[in-house]
Design an enzyme around this catalytic site. Sequence first.
Site, PDB file in Angstrom:
ATOM      1  N   HIS A 105      37.143-116.644  92.963  1.00 47.75           N
ATOM      2  CA  HIS A 105      38.076-115.995  93.875  1.00 47.75           C
ATOM      3  C   HIS A 105      37.301-115.549  95.115  1.00 47.75           C
ATOM      4  O   HIS A 105      36.072-115.677  95.179  1.00 47.75           O
ATOM      5  CB  HIS A 105      38.755-114.797  93.205  1.00 47.75           C
ATOM      6  CG  HIS A 105      39.797-115.184  92.200  1.00 47.75           C
ATOM      7  ND1 HIS A 105      40.962-115.827  92.549  1.00 47.75           N
ATOM      8  CD2 HIS A 105      39.834-115.025  90.844  1.00 47.75           C
ATOM      9  CE1 HIS A 105      41.680-116.045  91.458  1.00 47.75           C
ATOM     10  NE2 HIS A 105      41.015-115.581  90.416  1.00 47.75           N
ATOM     11  N   ASP A 106      38.024-115.010  96.064  1.00 49.11           N
ATOM     12  CA  ASP A 106      37.442-114.624  97.345  1.00 49.11           C
ATOM     13  C   ASP A 106      36.166-113.799  97.169  1.00 49.11           C
ATOM     14  O   ASP A 106      35.155-114.042  97.833  1.00 49.11           O
ATOM     15  CB  ASP A 106      38.474-113.816  98.144  1.00 49.11           C
ATOM     16  CG  ASP A 106      38.057-113.601  99.584  1.00 49.11           C
ATOM     17  OD1 ASP A 106      38.326-114.478 100.427  1.00 49.11           O
ATOM     18  OD2 ASP A 106      37.447-112.552  99.878  1.00 49.11           O
ATOM     19  N   TYR A 115      33.156-115.943  96.319  1.00 46.21           N
ATOM     20  CA  TYR A 115      32.663-116.737  97.444  1.00 46.21           C
ATOM     21  C   TYR A 115      31.894-115.857  98.425  1.00 46.21           C
ATOM     22  O   TYR A 115      30.852-116.259  98.955  1.00 46.21           O
ATOM     23  CB  TYR A 115      33.821-117.433  98.160  1.00 46.21           C
ATOM     24  CG  TYR A 115      34.790-118.115  97.223  1.00 46.21           C
ATOM     25  CD1 TYR A 115      34.364-118.738  96.054  1.00 46.21           C
ATOM     26  CD2 TYR A 115      36.164-118.121  97.505  1.00 46.21           C
ATOM     27  CE1 TYR A 115      35.262-119.347  95.188  1.00 46.21           C
ATOM     28  CE2 TYR A 115      37.067-118.735  96.652  1.00 46.21           C
ATOM     29  CZ  TYR A 115      36.615-119.340  95.487  1.00 46.21           C
ATOM     30  OH  TYR A 115      37.500-119.941  94.637  1.00 46.21           O
ATOM     31  N   LEU A 163      54.028-133.928  89.082  1.00 45.49           N
ATOM     32  CA  LEU A 163      52.981-134.897  89.382  1.00 45.49           C
ATOM     33  C   LEU A 163      52.225-135.367  88.136  1.00 45.49           C
ATOM     34  O   LEU A 163      51.349-136.223  88.236  1.00 45.49           O
ATOM     35  CB  LEU A 163      52.001-134.300  90.395  1.00 45.49           C
ATOM     36  CG  LEU A 163      52.585-134.116  91.798  1.00 45.49           C
ATOM     37  CD1 LEU A 163      51.665-133.243  92.651  1.00 45.49           C
ATOM     38  CD2 LEU A 163      52.801-135.467  92.471  1.00 45.49           C
ATOM     39  N   ASP A 219      38.932-116.783 101.820  1.00 42.41           N
ATOM     40  CA  ASP A 219      40.150-117.587 101.691  1.00 42.41           C
ATOM     41  C   ASP A 219      40.713-117.975 103.049  1.00 42.41           C
ATOM     42  O   ASP A 219      41.048-119.142 103.299  1.00 42.41           O
ATOM     43  CB  ASP A 219      41.226-116.805 100.927  1.00 42.41           C
ATOM     44  CG  ASP A 219      40.963-116.739  99.431  1.00 42.41           C
ATOM     45  OD1 ASP A 219      39.986-117.346  98.973  1.00 42.41           O
ATOM     46  OD2 ASP A 219      41.751-116.084  98.734  1.00 42.41           O
TER      47      ASP A 219
END
Length: 391
Positions: free
Chosen positions: A143-144, A147, A78, A173
Amino acid sequence: MAHAHFDSPLKHLKVLDLSRLLPGPFATLLLADMGAEVLKIEAPQGGDYARWYPPLVGSFGAFFASINRNKRSLALELKTAKGVEVFLRLAKDADVVLESFRPGVVDRLGIGFEAVKAVNPRVVYCSISGYGQDGPLAERAGHDLNYLALSGLLHGTGSKDGTPVIPGFQLADIAGGALYAVTGILAALVAQDRQATFLDISMTEGALSFALPALAMAAAGVSSARGEGMLTGGLPCYSIYETADGRHLGVGALEPKFWELFVATIGLPELKHDGASGGAQGARVRAKVAEVIGSRSLDEWTVVLEPVDACVEPVLDAEAIKNHPQHLSRGVFFDIEKGAQTLPQTATPLTPRHRAHLPPPNLGEHSVEVLESLGYSSEAIAALRRERVIG
């Protein structure tokens, strides 16, 4: 079985999945299990990082193999103009585009919401990110665990006298990201006057939403310290007790009738009114129960408590759950074959049990057939491969 008749309600749905690792692929796993045509679009060099995470099952990372069944793979660069051209041709007929790059990346590549909306005015474009598409932390790595920390959930998780405890799975997540993404996607798709829709899924906000009961209590002036709430270990009737072999029982006997039955079964009927005791009395009750539970192994207690309907269950490890009669009876675990490889799988509540499932794809396994479906000639496809636009 009630779930046996749930087949492929999303079989006419086309999804382009630009995500990798866990939150996005878990979301598209749910869509694919429900019949959606999910195309993973991966970088030709390496693809989804999870492909190579040990331990390996055959040629796949076990983690990757578990959440990428029923999908196809297009290896597409991409960062090239021709790669973007291919993507936008695919996006023209897609129902859903899902991505999980840091905010701003897809726009810089030329495949963001506005670019896709220009060729597809009915697309549902879902972006999963750690902190959301704007705000001071929008472009911050995370990362988790990060959060959960900012959501307040981590602060309330753990024992009374200990530090916060990392949950045993990626709560933000999966529950905060993937499940909200799927919910938003399906809601946008059934909108009466469907137009191009952008979904900004913040995993931090998703996790924060699970703190709503605690936040509501705090707003009313009532809060509990870590490990002292009714549902966080503060009561004897809702707690975890260690058995003689170092394993554990999960006791969720909140209602008085369940607690009374439980303590009667383990030989402590005198505690029938003390399950919801707090403070010093609660500590004494917990100590008595712990002493009795600690006198036998988990297997012994399972024999005693299995026939008793008192909201008490053994804490099982990953190996034990595979042999539990409840899971066996509902076909939760199954295998998919890919060549000579056997790939263990776990069903979700939305996974049809009665139909065959496709194995996870090799990197770029479907590149040629996807390009052919867009009208590319064999010569054009060969040229794109030489130019490393596809893999």
